[in-house]
Design a protein around this motif. Sequence first.
Motif, PDB file in Angstrom:
ATOM      1  N   ARG A 276      -3.639   7.309   0.324  1.00  0.00           N
ATOM      2  CA  ARG A 276      -5.060   7.535   0.607  1.00  0.00           C
ATOM      3  C   ARG A 276      -5.102   8.575   1.706  1.00  0.00           C
TER       4      ARG A 276
ATOM      5  N   LYS B 228       0.845  -1.200   0.000  1.00  0.00           N
ATOM      6  CA  LYS B 228       0.000   0.000   0.000  1.00  0.00           C
ATOM      7  C   LYS B 228       0.878   1.247   0.000  1.00  0.00           C
ATOM      8  N   THR B 229       1.314   1.612  -1.191  1.00  0.00           N
ATOM      9  CA  THR B 229       2.166   2.786  -1.328  1.00  0.00           C
ATOM     10  C   THR B 229       1.507   3.869  -2.185  1.00  0.00           C
ATOM     11  N   THR B 230       0.224   3.699  -2.469  1.00  0.00           N
ATOM     12  CA  THR B 230      -0.544   4.750  -3.117  1.00  0.00           C
ATOM     13  C   THR B 230      -1.276   5.493  -2.013  1.00  0.00           C
TER      14      THR B 230
END
Length: 162
Positions: free
Chosen positions: A100, A96-98
């Motif tokens: 949010r 999860k490196t995008t």
Amino acid sequence: MELYLGPPRTFAQPESETLGDNDEEFVKVRRYDVKLSAGPGRSGDNSAPLSPVAFRTAWMTAAGLIADKCCVLGVQGDSMLPTLSDGDLVLVDERKTTLRDRSVYAFVDVTGDARIKRLERLDDQLLIRSDNPDHAIEIRKPAEANLIRLIGKVVWSGHSWR
């Protein structure tokens, strides 16, 4: 010797709790000797591997987590109080490196410091927020924001009661 003046005592034997008879009930997640700064910043150079942390396979699966795509890191500082305390452990999903908005991330700041904060994009800037209101919001301009490397999103924390 203890002096006791009551009725005869009986002691129930506690039921034994096993950690699982097979290796499939638990998965091991890599743990590193990294202290994510919940404050102004701290070098991430202290990343020696430590003993892994076991999580129930069923919990990881239900949460959509993959053990070898996660890591466990430590927290140091007070800027994320009351959400995270000094000494807590966090499970980071490295997939999860995008970003949010307003989620908590482990990241390497432009200074090279390993940190943990709430991140939010505002136009072309990056806001770095602490949960503790005593700490100011930090702003990274576009050139700096592009140099920040997300380690991953924090998906679990373990609190240290000292």
